[in-house]
Enzyme design. Structure first.
Site, PDB file in Angstrom:
ATOM      1  N   TYR A  32       0.841  -1.207   0.000  1.00 31.32           N
ATOM      2  CA  TYR A  32       0.000   0.000   0.000  1.00 31.32           C
ATOM      3  C   TYR A  32       0.876   1.257   0.000  1.00 31.32           C
ATOM      4  CZ  TYR A  32      -3.411   3.459   1.621  1.00 31.32           C
ATOM      5  OH  TYR A  32      -4.207   4.573   1.741  1.00 31.32           O
ATOM      6  N   SER A  80       2.473  -5.619 -14.982  1.00 27.75           N
ATOM      7  CA  SER A  80       1.896  -5.587 -13.645  1.00 27.75           C
ATOM      8  C   SER A  80       0.526  -4.915 -13.745  1.00 27.75           C
ATOM      9  CB  SER A  80       2.799  -4.821 -12.674  1.00 27.75           C
ATOM     10  OG  SER A  80       2.953  -3.486 -13.109  1.00 27.75           O
ATOM     11  N   GLU A 111     -11.656 -12.181 -10.434  1.00 33.81           N
ATOM     12  CA  GLU A 111     -10.823 -13.263  -9.905  1.00 33.81           C
ATOM     13  C   GLU A 111     -10.132 -12.789  -8.632  1.00 33.81           C
ATOM     14  OE1 GLU A 111      -8.237 -14.873 -13.138  1.00 33.81           O
ATOM     15  OE2 GLU A 111      -9.378 -13.443 -14.352  1.00 33.81           O
ATOM     16  N   LYS A 113      -7.119 -12.186  -6.193  1.00 30.94           N
ATOM     17  CA  LYS A 113      -5.700 -11.876  -6.424  1.00 30.94           C
ATOM     18  C   LYS A 113      -4.870 -12.655  -5.406  1.00 30.94           C
ATOM     19  CE  LYS A 113      -2.538  -7.975  -7.037  1.00 30.94           C
ATOM     20  NZ  LYS A 113      -1.489  -8.472  -6.134  1.00 30.94           N
ATOM     21  N   ASP A 115      -1.637 -14.107  -3.409  1.00 24.64           N
ATOM     22  CA  ASP A 115      -0.393 -13.528  -2.923  1.00 24.64           C
ATOM     23  C   ASP A 115       0.701 -14.591  -2.963  1.00 24.64           C
ATOM     24  OD1 ASP A 115       1.298 -11.646  -1.988  1.00 24.64           O
ATOM     25  OD2 ASP A 115       0.603 -11.680   0.085  1.00 24.64           O
ATOM     26  N   ARG A 134       8.713 -13.824 -13.248  1.00 22.05           N
ATOM     27  CA  ARG A 134       8.373 -12.511 -13.802  1.00 22.05           C
ATOM     28  C   ARG A 134       9.620 -11.702 -14.133  1.00 22.05           C
ATOM     29  NH1 ARG A 134       4.241  -8.838 -13.579  1.00 22.05           N
ATOM     30  NH2 ARG A 134       3.001 -10.014 -12.079  1.00 22.05           N
ATOM     31  N   GLU A 170       0.113 -18.054 -10.443  1.00 23.87           N
ATOM     32  CA  GLU A 170       0.742 -17.625  -9.200  1.00 23.87           C
ATOM     33  C   GLU A 170       1.156 -18.867  -8.413  1.00 23.87           C
ATOM     34  OE1 GLU A 170       1.545 -13.807  -7.221  1.00 23.87           O
ATOM     35  OE2 GLU A 170       0.849 -14.404  -9.211  1.00 23.87           O
ATOM     36  N   TYR A 222      -4.274 -17.873 -13.920  1.00 22.01           N
ATOM     37  CA  TYR A 222      -5.182 -16.732 -14.061  1.00 22.01           C
ATOM     38  C   TYR A 222      -5.218 -16.129 -15.473  1.00 22.01           C
ATOM     39  CZ  TYR A 222      -0.844 -14.017 -13.320  1.00 22.01           C
ATOM     40  OH  TYR A 222       0.437 -13.499 -13.418  1.00 22.01           O
ATOM     41  N   LYS A 309      -7.381  -3.839  -4.091  1.00 22.05           N
ATOM     42  CA  LYS A 309      -6.607  -4.399  -2.983  1.00 22.05           C
ATOM     43  C   LYS A 309      -7.393  -4.300  -1.674  1.00 22.05           C
ATOM     44  CE  LYS A 309      -2.717  -5.431  -3.283  1.00 22.05           C
ATOM     45  NZ  LYS A 309      -1.443  -4.714  -3.500  1.00 22.05           N
ATOM     46  N   CYS A 403      24.553 -15.016  24.920  1.00 20.86           N
ATOM     47  CA  CYS A 403      23.324 -15.735  25.230  1.00 20.86           C
ATOM     48  C   CYS A 403      22.657 -15.134  26.467  1.00 20.86           C
ATOM     49  CB  CYS A 403      23.629 -17.215  25.468  1.00 20.86           C
ATOM     50  SG  CYS A 403      22.168 -18.172  25.961  1.00 20.86           S
ATOM     51  N   CYS A 406      22.940 -18.130  29.352  1.00 19.08           N
ATOM     52  CA  CYS A 406      24.195 -18.676  29.907  1.00 19.08           C
ATOM     53  C   CYS A 406      25.399 -17.771  29.662  1.00 19.08           C
ATOM     54  CB  CYS A 406      24.463 -20.061  29.340  1.00 19.08           C
ATOM     55  SG  CYS A 406      24.881 -20.074  27.572  1.00 19.08           S
ATOM     56  N   CYS A 421      23.542 -19.933  20.185  1.00 19.34           N
ATOM     57  CA  CYS A 421      24.365 -20.139  21.372  1.00 19.34           C
ATOM     58  C   CYS A 421      25.046 -21.495  21.224  1.00 19.34           C
ATOM     59  CB  CYS A 421      23.511 -20.118  22.644  1.00 19.34           C
ATOM     60  SG  CYS A 421      24.416 -20.648  24.115  1.00 19.34           S
ATOM     61  N   CYS A 427      23.766 -24.797  28.310  1.00 17.56           N
ATOM     62  CA  CYS A 427      22.781 -23.707  28.289  1.00 17.56           C
ATOM     63  C   CYS A 427      21.423 -24.255  28.744  1.00 17.56           C
ATOM     64  CB  CYS A 427      22.683 -23.140  26.873  1.00 17.56           C
ATOM     65  SG  CYS A 427      21.553 -21.741  26.739  1.00 17.56           S
TER      66      CYS A 427
END
Length: 667
Positions: A32, A80, A111, A113, A115, A134, A170, A222, A309, A403, A406, A421, A427
């Site tokens: 966004y 895009s 459709e 979208k 991710d 892509r 996708e 798609y 979106k 750590c 310890c 560690c 530990c």
């Protein structure tokens, strides 16, 4: 700052964000925020055409080419999509469409979208010949070998298809698969993945296709593109693709006007949480290919499509502190302790920060106001810092060097994301974690002994490793806090009964790094005894089905450690099963050979594990999830409604306990 300089700085900033997103797979702003910045630059460039630059991020899809794979040019450019965030944006888009086409009746394909990671796959004469990421839209990485391991992608098509065409899809990682992968990482003491999208994208860039094959990736188609396609609309294209063998989501629908588009959006804005994979919006396309051709493209996007979106549910809250957890393998996980805040129906108080790189990337500081959302609607995560709320008194976060438990100096291997560690045997959280893993349900399943009791035993000096459990007495346990006579007796009894646990579960219980439940079964079945496994060379191990270099080396390292061998020797003296015990079931048959079963629900006559054993003893296979390959579902009480619906839709027979017994007892 003059206009030209302002435009140039914005271009440089967006180019950097593009690089982080497409090349590094490490975006440091939300989609966004990126879209808002891009829109601001577009507006400036539109007002000042004298500063036009063909290399501006507004004139290209974005991203550089990763050099790990062969670079291949796309036959048809991958554009895009323009994004919208309101009904008004879609109304304005339709007006622009009608300005080109005139007042013609318009139908739209709607459709979801997805991710994930975009892919272009070329088919010639019905055979998959090439798969390309892509990239920058003009060229991408050839990942054909990796794509071929994804089972929902057909290698050979069915029906009447064109001689040559490309499909666009996708690559996604469904929630169930993502959770399973993370659970397996947790079981072997590793840090889980942060979200499905980045995990799917990263999977395509793995160099070993065998490793990709182990990941439950999926491909949702798609779009199709090519010459002389045998259909004239987007919706008919999806239907044709489905008939050829492609996985086309059933949620796609045809809308006759924008009102129907808005209904689709409103429905899925609520019901998207019921889907098995991530979706972040709706793609609206002019349905007619003729109209699409007339509308054409801008330098960046098709004019005939628009992505709406969804806004991720996100809240802001204060970061009160950062603490550091130590896992049983020594992996350090930083945790954000937040001012409690309501998010997606739950109160969120903590969020994983994953590693030092994540903290540095976001420049997270104690006292900051941070934005939190649920990654994949599952895991709370900090996505950004509200810099406008930052006071001048905050200091950059310095990742710990020692750590927290310890005080041993931390190490970080080359190419590893996490600090560790190295004090494996000294530990406390690592020792407690290994014992807790040893007693867990899928391992030794010790009745009467839980994680808190393990910590209590360790802190009181009664156990220092899991072999010590077998020397505990009721008299030692009784003085401990919250321990009564019955509790102490049950604990000692549970430890004694664990000596009957079969070898494959004992092997898993040992906590060898990277050896999860499935790998332990394969190693136990192949080597039969702990001694044979101990003597195996690296080459021997790698030749075992599904055992790679990393697992093999970890097994070698485990048995080269004298402390581990000493503990195993003690366990052998106590009677722990370190060899496969052959069990012959005189009632076993081969009636279920070739059949795949899924077991779901709560049963009265059998445990779930008993049912699974009965299936395997009679030649069948047990599946983890329902698919078109499932032959039967054995269902008890409280079977999940989603599983029931899926089984019904796929016409898979649903058996009760009695039905299953009749099936294996039938003449």
């Amino acid at each position: 700052m003059d206009i030209k300089q302002n435009i140039q700085l914005r271009r440089e900033e967006l180019n950097q964000h593009n690089y982080k997103y497409y090349v590094l797979d490490k975006p440091d702003i939300t989609d966004y925020e990126f879209d808002i910045k891009l829109k601001e630059l577009q507006d400036l460039e539109h007002k000042h055409p004298e500063f036009f630059d063909e290399n501006s991020p507004t004139q290209r899809v974005g991203g550089a080419i990763t050099k790990s794979f062969k670079t291949v040019a796309h036959d048809h450019r991958m554009y895009s999509l323009d994004n919208s965030y309101s009904k008004e944006d879609l109304i304005e888009w339709e007006k622009r469409v009608q300005k080109v086409l005139g007042e013609v009746p318009l139908a739209y394909t709607c459709e979801l979208k997805y991710d994930g990671a975009s892919i272009s796959i070329t088919y010639e004469n019905g055979k998959l010949v090439r798969a390309v990421t892509r990239g920058d839209g003009f060229q991408g990485d050839d990942v054909t070998n990796n794509i071929k391991t994804i089972r929902s992608i057909p290698l050979q098509l069915n029906g009447n298809y064109p001689a040559k065409f490309d499909v666009r899809g996708e690559i996604i990682l469904p929630f169930a698969g993502f959770e399973k992968m993370n659970q397996e990482l947790i079981e072997i003491g590793e840090t889980p993945y942060s979200n499905p999208r980045n995990t799917a994208s990263g999977s395509l860039k793995l160099k070993e296709s065998a490793e990709v094959a182990k990941r439950p990736l999926d491909c949702l188609l798609y779009f199709l593109i090519g010459n002389e396609l045998p259909f004239s609309t987007q919706y008919d294209g999806l239907e044709s693709a489905r008939s050829w063998g492609f996985k086309v989501p059933k949620e796609a629908t045809l809308a006759n006007n924008l009102d129907e588009v808005f209904e689709f959006i409103a429905y899925w804005d609520i019901h998207r949480h019921e889907l098995p994979y991530e979706t972040d919006g709706v793609v609206v396309k002019v349905n007619s290919f003729q109209y699409q051709d007339e509308l054409g493209y801008t330098a960046k996007s098709p004019r005939w499509a628009m992505a709406y979106k969804f806004k991720s549910e996100q809240v802001s809250t204060k970061l009160n502190s950062i603490s550091y957890q130590v896992g049983r393998t020594g992996a350090i996980t930083p945790v954000a302790n937040l001012e409690p805040v309501q998010l997606a129906g739950t109160i969120v108080k903590r969020a994983s920060l994953h590693n030092a790189d994540q903290i540095e990337k976001l420049d997270i500081r104690v006292g900051d106001t941070v934005f939190v959302e649920k990654g994949g609607e599952i895991i709370p995560k900090i996505i950004a810092v509200d810099l406008s709320q930052r006071s001048g008194r905050t200091n950059p976060t310095l990742y710990i060097t020692h750590c927290p438990e310890c005080s041993t100096e931390l190490v970080r291997g080359e190419g590893e994301a996490n600090h560790y560690c190295p004090n494996f045997y000294g530990c406390p959280p690592q020792i407690i974690g290994r014992i807790q893993h040893f007693i867990s349900r899928k391992a030794m399943d010790i009745e009467g002994l839980g994680g808190e009791t393990v910590a209590l035993l360790f802190n009181n000096g009664l156990v220092h490793n899991y072999a010590d459990l077998y020397e505990l007495t009721v008299e030692q346990i009784l003085p401990l806090e919250r321990m009564a006579q019955k509790s102490a007796e049950n604990l000692v009894k549970g430890v004694a009964e664990s000596k009957n646990i079969p070898f494959e579960r004992v092997l898993y219980a040992l906590g060898i790094r990277f050896v999860g439940e499935t790998v332990a079964k394969k190693l136990a079945k192949h080597y039969r005894t702990i001694e044979a496994l101990r003597q195996a060379t690296l080459i021997d191990l790698v030749l075992v089905d599904e055992i790679g270099d990393r697992i093999a080396q970890s097994v070698i390292d485990f048995f080269e450690n004298q402390e581990n061998n000493s503990i195993i020797a003690r366990l052998e003296l106590y009677g722990i099963q370190f060899a496969i015990i052959e069990k012959v079931n005189p009632n076993a048959t081969d009636k279920l050979v070739g059949k795949i079963f899924v077991v779901s629900g709560v049963f009265t006559k059998f445990s779930r594990d008993d049912l699974k054993v009965a299936i395997e003893e009679n030649g069948g296979k047990v599946g983890s999830s329902i698919s078109s390959k499932t032959d039967y579902v054995v269902a008890g009480d409280n079977m999940g409604p989603a599983k029931l619906e899926k089984a019904t839709k796929l016409n898979i027979p649903i058996l009760s306990e009695d039905d299953f017994m009749s099936l294996i007892n039938a003449n």
